[in-house]
Motif scaffolding. Structure first.
Motif, PDB file in Angstrom:
ATOM      1  N   ARG A  91       0.971  -1.102  -0.326  1.00  0.00           N
ATOM      2  CA  ARG A  91      -0.246   0.212   0.171  1.00  0.00           C
ATOM      3  C   ARG A  91       0.414   1.201  -0.069  1.00  0.00           C
ATOM      4  NH1 ARG A  91      -4.243  -1.954   4.859  1.00  0.00           N
ATOM      5  NH2 ARG A  91      -4.332  -3.502   4.400  1.00  0.00           N
ATOM      6  N   LEU A  92       2.566   1.066  -0.098  1.00  0.00           N
ATOM      7  CA  LEU A  92       3.696   1.815  -0.257  1.00  0.00           C
ATOM      8  C   LEU A  92       2.587   3.014  -1.223  1.00  0.00           C
ATOM      9  CD1 LEU A  92       6.566   0.460   1.883  1.00  0.00           C
ATOM     10  CD2 LEU A  92       4.555   2.507   2.517  1.00  0.00           C
ATOM     11  N   GLY A  93       2.948   4.405  -1.491  1.00  0.00           N
ATOM     12  CA  GLY A  93       3.128   4.876  -2.309  1.00  0.00           C
ATOM     13  C   GLY A  93       3.778   5.369  -3.514  1.00  0.00           C
ATOM     14  N   PRO A  94       4.758   5.303  -4.953  1.00  0.00           N
ATOM     15  CA  PRO A  94       5.671   4.631  -5.605  1.00  0.00           C
ATOM     16  C   PRO A  94       6.755   6.036  -5.236  1.00  0.00           C
ATOM     17  CG  PRO A  94       3.876   6.730  -6.593  1.00  0.00           C
ATOM     18  CD  PRO A  94       3.114   5.932  -5.235  1.00  0.00           C
ATOM     19  N   ARG A  95       6.260   6.788  -3.992  1.00  0.00           N
ATOM     20  CA  ARG A  95       7.480   7.509  -3.487  1.00  0.00           C
ATOM     21  C   ARG A  95       8.518   7.355  -2.423  1.00  0.00           C
ATOM     22  NH1 ARG A  95       5.735  13.899  -3.332  1.00  0.00           N
ATOM     23  NH2 ARG A  95       5.339  14.203  -5.607  1.00  0.00           N
ATOM     24  N   ALA A  96       7.852   6.189  -1.990  1.00  0.00           N
ATOM     25  CA  ALA A  96       8.200   5.207  -0.654  1.00  0.00           C
ATOM     26  C   ALA A  96       9.556   4.523  -1.655  1.00  0.00           C
ATOM     27  CB  ALA A  96       7.419   4.906  -0.113  1.00  0.00           C
ATOM     28  N   GLN A  97       8.710   3.531  -2.677  1.00  0.00           N
ATOM     29  CA  GLN A  97       9.088   2.447  -3.302  1.00  0.00           C
ATOM     30  C   GLN A  97      10.844   2.274  -3.031  1.00  0.00           C
ATOM     31  OE1 GLN A  97       7.551  -0.169  -3.770  1.00  0.00           O
ATOM     32  NE2 GLN A  97       5.848   1.521  -3.216  1.00  0.00           N
ATOM     33  N   PRO A  98      11.349   3.183  -3.909  1.00  0.00           N
ATOM     34  CA  PRO A  98      13.179   2.546  -2.635  1.00  0.00           C
ATOM     35  C   PRO A  98      13.729   2.584  -1.578  1.00  0.00           C
ATOM     36  CG  PRO A  98      12.415   4.760  -4.764  1.00  0.00           C
ATOM     37  CD  PRO A  98      11.171   3.943  -4.371  1.00  0.00           C
ATOM     38  N   ASP A  99      12.328   3.456  -0.676  1.00  0.00           N
ATOM     39  CA  ASP A  99      12.810   2.964   0.742  1.00  0.00           C
ATOM     40  C   ASP A  99      11.994   1.905   1.615  1.00  0.00           C
ATOM     41  OD1 ASP A  99      14.124   5.619   0.644  1.00  0.00           O
ATOM     42  OD2 ASP A  99      12.260   6.896   1.310  1.00  0.00           O
ATOM     43  N   ILE A 100      11.839   0.675   0.461  1.00  0.00           N
ATOM     44  CA  ILE A 100      11.267  -0.766   1.726  1.00  0.00           C
ATOM     45  C   ILE A 100      12.154  -1.124   1.799  1.00  0.00           C
ATOM     46  CG2 ILE A 100       9.666  -2.188   0.555  1.00  0.00           C
ATOM     47  CD1 ILE A 100       7.581  -0.521  -1.182  1.00  0.00           C
ATOM     48  N   GLY A 101      12.862  -1.564   1.711  1.00  0.00           N
ATOM     49  CA  GLY A 101      14.383  -2.578   1.853  1.00  0.00           C
ATOM     50  C   GLY A 101      14.399  -1.847   2.930  1.00  0.00           C
ATOM     51  N   ALA A 102      15.370  -1.085   2.592  1.00  0.00           N
ATOM     52  CA  ALA A 102      15.937  -0.438   3.986  1.00  0.00           C
ATOM     53  C   ALA A 102      15.124   0.349   4.864  1.00  0.00           C
ATOM     54  CB  ALA A 102      16.796   1.660   3.765  1.00  0.00           C
ATOM     55  N   MET A 103      14.048   0.485   5.132  1.00  0.00           N
ATOM     56  CA  MET A 103      12.827   0.270   6.300  1.00  0.00           C
ATOM     57  C   MET A 103      12.492  -0.594   5.963  1.00  0.00           C
ATOM     58  SD  MET A 103       8.963   1.955   5.396  1.00  0.00           S
ATOM     59  CE  MET A 103       8.624   0.289   4.900  1.00  0.00           C
ATOM     60  N   GLN A 104      12.389  -1.767   5.657  1.00  0.00           N
ATOM     61  CA  GLN A 104      12.547  -3.418   6.279  1.00  0.00           C
ATOM     62  C   GLN A 104      13.555  -3.524   7.602  1.00  0.00           C
ATOM     63  OE1 GLN A 104      11.403  -5.246   2.566  1.00  0.00           O
ATOM     64  NE2 GLN A 104       9.346  -5.492   3.078  1.00  0.00           N
ATOM     65  N   GLU A 105      14.393  -3.582   6.679  1.00  0.00           N
ATOM     66  CA  GLU A 105      15.869  -4.056   7.888  1.00  0.00           C
ATOM     67  C   GLU A 105      16.077  -2.941   8.915  1.00  0.00           C
ATOM     68  OE1 GLU A 105      20.796  -3.744   6.734  1.00  0.00           O
ATOM     69  OE2 GLU A 105      19.422  -3.025   5.397  1.00  0.00           O
ATOM     70  N   ALA A 106      15.526  -1.692   8.658  1.00  0.00           N
ATOM     71  CA  ALA A 106      15.417  -0.887  10.157  1.00  0.00           C
ATOM     72  C   ALA A 106      14.408  -1.564  10.685  1.00  0.00           C
ATOM     73  CB  ALA A 106      15.117   0.524   9.389  1.00  0.00           C
ATOM     74  N   ILE A 107      13.643  -1.949  10.465  1.00  0.00           N
ATOM     75  CA  ILE A 107      12.576  -2.452  11.608  1.00  0.00           C
ATOM     76  C   ILE A 107      12.962  -3.891  12.019  1.00  0.00           C
ATOM     77  CG2 ILE A 107       9.763  -3.508  11.814  1.00  0.00           C
ATOM     78  CD1 ILE A 107       9.026  -1.364  10.214  1.00  0.00           C
ATOM     79  N   ALA A 108      13.876  -4.696  11.064  1.00  0.00           N
ATOM     80  CA  ALA A 108      14.513  -5.805  11.598  1.00  0.00           C
ATOM     81  C   ALA A 108      15.451  -5.631  12.157  1.00  0.00           C
ATOM     82  CB  ALA A 108      14.648  -6.867  10.278  1.00  0.00           C
ATOM     83  N   GLU A 109      16.314  -4.287  11.726  1.00  0.00           N
ATOM     84  CA  GLU A 109      17.122  -4.753  12.856  1.00  0.00           C
ATOM     85  C   GLU A 109      16.524  -4.471  14.459  1.00  0.00           C
ATOM     86  OE1 GLU A 109      19.481  -2.037  11.363  1.00  0.00           O
ATOM     87  OE2 GLU A 109      21.179  -3.307  10.719  1.00  0.00           O
ATOM     88  N   HIS A 110      15.667  -2.895  14.146  1.00  0.00           N
ATOM     89  CA  HIS A 110      15.201  -2.806  16.229  1.00  0.00           C
ATOM     90  C   HIS A 110      14.581  -4.533  16.653  1.00  0.00           C
ATOM     91  CE1 HIS A 110      15.519   1.035  14.346  1.00  0.00           C
ATOM     92  NE2 HIS A 110      14.685   1.981  15.230  1.00  0.00           N
TER      93      HIS A 110
END
Length: 202
Positions: free
Chosen positions: A175-194
């Motif tokens: 459900r993320l918009g197109p502007r967020a797409q490049p950050d999805i991988g980094a965001m998933q990694e940040a959540i996993a690290e937390h």
């Protein structure tokens, strides 16, 4: 998503599933100071989403008023601009139906997750944190999804006035918009690290 980023995320999820123990020696929480102490244990251990700003913060601090009243506020780390994810629309964040609570409220020690059943006719289960998280990760992986839990900034208002528990929401990447797409991988990694940080601080 770059293969190196995907490999890091897979490594984090594998490490989470291999964890066996989370033993936080929490006393029974019955007043504001204890509730806030419980909350502070999650500082920078879970990403926080602001629907108003449409941002996800992975590096921040809690600002708690010294008086007995007043809202808890979130102060993002301005030096860690790469730890803030923008353009996250509210429709991409939904309640997970999962609560984190101190085991003492159930007559146990340590930290627990209240996990909803996949069958709506069956009651939720309270599980030790590591078992509950492993169950959730496996449940979402079976659907071809990632479990990306976050806290909602607005949920922290008046936190100390309730029985201490934290309601988790989750990011829905589809459900993320197109502007967020490049950050999805980094965001998933940040959540996993937390999430790994929760285990490592135990």
């Amino acid at each position: 998503m770059p293969s190196t980023c995907a490999a890091h995320i897979d490594d984090h999820w594998r490490e989470l599933q291999q964890q066996r123990e989370l033993a936080w020696d929490l006393d029974a929480i019955s007043d504001r100071s204890e509730a806030l102490a419980f909350l502070r244990r999650f500082e920078n251990c879970l990403c926080i989403y602001s629907a108003y700003a449409q941002k996800l913060y992975s590096s921040y601090s809690f600002v708690i008023p010294q008086t007995d009243h007043g809202d808890i506020t979130i102060l993002p780390d301005e030096q860690a601009w790469q730890a803030t994810y923008n353009e996250i629309p509210p429709q991409a964040v939904e309640p997970a139906g999962v609560h984190i609570l101190p085991g003492e409220t159930l007559g146990y020690s340590g930290l627990y997750l209240k996990v909803p059943s996949e069958n709506r006719l069956v009651a939720s289960r309270e599980l030790p944190f590591h078992k509950g998280l492993k169950l959730l990760i496996q449940r979402f992986q079976a659907r071809g999804e990632a479990f990306l839990p976050v806290l909602i900034k607005e949920d922290l208002r008046g936190f100390e006035g309730r029985m201490p528990s934290l309601h988790l929401h989750r990011i829905v990447p589809a459900r993320l918009g197109p502007r967020a797409q490049p950050d999805i991988g980094a965001m998933q990694e940040a959540i996993a690290e937390h999430l790994l940080g929760l285990f490592r601080r135990a």
